[in-house]
Design an enzyme around this catalytic site. Sequence first.
Site, PDB file in Angstrom:
ATOM      1  N   ASP A 232     114.290  80.394 -17.999  1.00 21.05           N
ATOM      2  CA  ASP A 232     115.390  79.594 -18.563  1.00 21.05           C
ATOM      3  C   ASP A 232     116.752  80.242 -18.389  1.00 21.05           C
ATOM      4  O   ASP A 232     117.714  79.853 -19.022  1.00 21.05           O
ATOM      5  CB  ASP A 232     115.131  79.310 -20.048  1.00 21.05           C
ATOM      6  N   GLU A 233     116.839  81.228 -17.515  1.00 21.98           N
ATOM      7  CA  GLU A 233     118.053  82.025 -17.451  1.00 21.98           C
ATOM      8  C   GLU A 233     118.379  82.389 -16.014  1.00 21.98           C
ATOM      9  O   GLU A 233     117.480  82.752 -15.257  1.00 21.98           O
ATOM     10  CB  GLU A 233     117.732  83.312 -18.203  1.00 21.98           C
TER      11      GLU A 233
ATOM     12  N   ASP B 215     121.863  80.137 -19.896  1.00 22.90           N
ATOM     13  CA  ASP B 215     120.653  80.390 -20.680  1.00 22.90           C
ATOM     14  C   ASP B 215     120.354  79.147 -21.511  1.00 22.90           C
ATOM     15  O   ASP B 215     121.193  78.691 -22.282  1.00 22.90           O
ATOM     16  CB  ASP B 215     120.903  81.602 -21.581  1.00 22.90           C
TER      17      ASP B 215
HETATM   18  N1  DCP Z   1     109.907  83.930 -24.911  1.00 22.20           N
HETATM   19  C1  DCP Z   1     108.667  84.430 -25.290  1.00 22.20           C
HETATM   20  N2  DCP Z   1     108.578  85.586 -26.028  1.00 22.20           N
HETATM   21  C2  DCP Z   1     109.715  86.246 -26.401  1.00 22.20           C
HETATM   22  C3  DCP Z   1     110.990  85.757 -26.008  1.00 22.20           C
HETATM   23  C4  DCP Z   1     111.042  84.582 -25.269  1.00 22.20           C
HETATM   24  O1  DCP Z   1     107.644  83.830 -24.952  1.00 22.20           O
HETATM   25  N3  DCP Z   1     109.618  87.361 -27.126  1.00 22.20           N
HETATM   26  C5  DCP Z   1     109.965  82.647 -24.157  1.00 22.20           C
HETATM   27  C6  DCP Z   1     110.196  81.498 -25.086  1.00 22.20           C
HETATM   28  C7  DCP Z   1     111.640  81.128 -24.921  1.00 22.20           C
HETATM   29  C8  DCP Z   1     111.900  81.528 -23.478  1.00 22.20           C
HETATM   30  O2  DCP Z   1     111.040  82.649 -23.232  1.00 22.20           O
HETATM   31  O3  DCP Z   1     111.872  79.755 -25.147  1.00 22.20           O
HETATM   32  C9  DCP Z   1     113.338  81.894 -23.217  1.00 22.20           C
HETATM   33  O4  DCP Z   1     113.705  83.036 -23.964  1.00 22.20           O
HETATM   34  P1  DCP Z   1     115.131  83.214 -24.612  1.00 22.20           P
HETATM   35  O5  DCP Z   1     115.250  84.636 -25.026  1.00 22.20           O
HETATM   36  O6  DCP Z   1     116.191  82.664 -23.707  1.00 22.20           O
HETATM   37  O7  DCP Z   1     115.062  82.372 -25.953  1.00 22.20           O
HETATM   38  P2  DCP Z   1     115.247  80.819 -26.196  1.00 22.20           P
HETATM   39  O8  DCP Z   1     115.658  80.093 -24.967  1.00 22.20           O
HETATM   40  O9  DCP Z   1     114.021  80.286 -26.842  1.00 22.20           O
HETATM   41  O10 DCP Z   1     116.397  80.766 -27.287  1.00 22.20           O
HETATM   42  P3  DCP Z   1     117.972  81.063 -27.100  1.00 22.20           P
HETATM   43  O11 DCP Z   1     118.658  79.796 -27.472  1.00 22.20           O
HETATM   44  O12 DCP Z   1     118.270  82.166 -28.055  1.00 22.20           O
HETATM   45  O13 DCP Z   1     118.188  81.447 -25.652  1.00 22.20           O
HETATM   46 MG    MG Z   2     117.217  80.808 -23.760  1.00 23.42          MG
END
Ligand code: DCP
Ligand code: MG
Length: 366
Positions: free
Chosen positions: A106-107, A11
């Site tokens: 991203d996962e 992730d």
């Molecule tokens: N995303 C979004 N709305 C949300 C959650 C996520 O648009 N409610 C988008 C933005 C994030 C991406 O999806 O960058 C990936 O989600 P993640 O939950 O993996 O969150 P992040 O990668 O941003 O942070 P983390 O380091 O906690 O994984």
């Molecule tokens: Mg993420």
Amino acid sequence: MDTRRKIIHIDMDAFYASVDQRDFPELRGKSVAVGGSPDGRGVVATASYEARKFGVRSAMSSRQALQLCPHLIFTPPRFDVYKQVSQQLRDIFRRYTDLIEPLSLDEAYLDVSIDKLGIGSAMDIARAIKATIKEELQLTASAGISVNKFIAKIASDQNKPDGLTFIGPSKITSFLETLPIDRFFGVGKVTASKMRKLNIHTGADLKRLDEENLVRIFGKTGHYFYNMVRGIDDRPVQPNRKVKSISVEDTFSKDVQDQTAIVEELNRLVNKLSQRLEIRNLSGKTLTLKIKFNDFVQITRSQSYSLPFSDKDTIYNTACNLLDRADLRNKKIRLLGVTVSNFSQPELIQHGKQLSLFDEGEITDQ
Ligand code: DCP
Ligand code: MG
């Protein structure tokens, strides 16, 4: 428990925000929120780790985020760039294994039971993947390694950002027993608060309830909780999962009857849904509205069009029509959900290859 498989869950850290900080050096080290403007009704898609120290989180209103962090810098999402990075990521994964199940941009789950490059342990493979991502994309990822998808996913979340967490078979039981219940995948804020009221705070507390009791309290999900807390998860890594529908839903923190609150929530869900469709290049012909009342009775209303749609206005107007068609008199709503299905073209989820028409899947976002 299957101890033969080696599963890695990867992730990316603060994905959209990290890509923006990479591309715009003036944003590095700063509190950044990717999302809508705080002047309107914008929502934070994600925030850099610097901003998270102030409590800024995904799905929070941009206005609230700015209150928590007055020096917060807002950047508009650049979906095309994120999509391109996501493709590069998958190309990297493919060097290490052929069994990849992408979960979002991203996962992904990687089954590395077959060590394609002969690197050695799953831990070494995860380390190599993280190093390649850093070197080629100038981004950090967190990896979780275990014997099944469920534990690997929890593991990747343990030491973010830039984490590398191995939870081997001998550690699973004690790890899950001490884990707070809201860290379990599938336990949202509403279920977590229900559990706390029942004095269930950790995996060990949850384990004390037998399967029958869990089903009585949580319905069908009770079976899932029973297995989850015991670390049982035999789901294979499925490379060709075809997405048949995309849903967003939310449980109100308090049951609502007020029309304005209902429409506001609908608007929020529609924004999220149209964004999810856009990022996956999907348009569907059917919209379904789901309403769950406070007595747990659930109804759905659907509308289909001959032409595919993905835009916010069509989704919002249709959802409002469907809401009008439901009889809400004197009823309190517990949950609202919106789904788009009946996609006009199969989703190209993996490596630009067309997906098998026989695979099924759906994506629900709480
Ligand atoms: N995303 C979004 N709305 C949300 C959650 C996520 O648009 N409610 C988008 C933005 C994030 C991406 O999806 O960058 C990936 O989600 P993640 O939950 O993996 O969150 P992040 O990668 O941003 O942070 P983390 O380091 O906690 O994984
Ligand atoms: Mg993420």
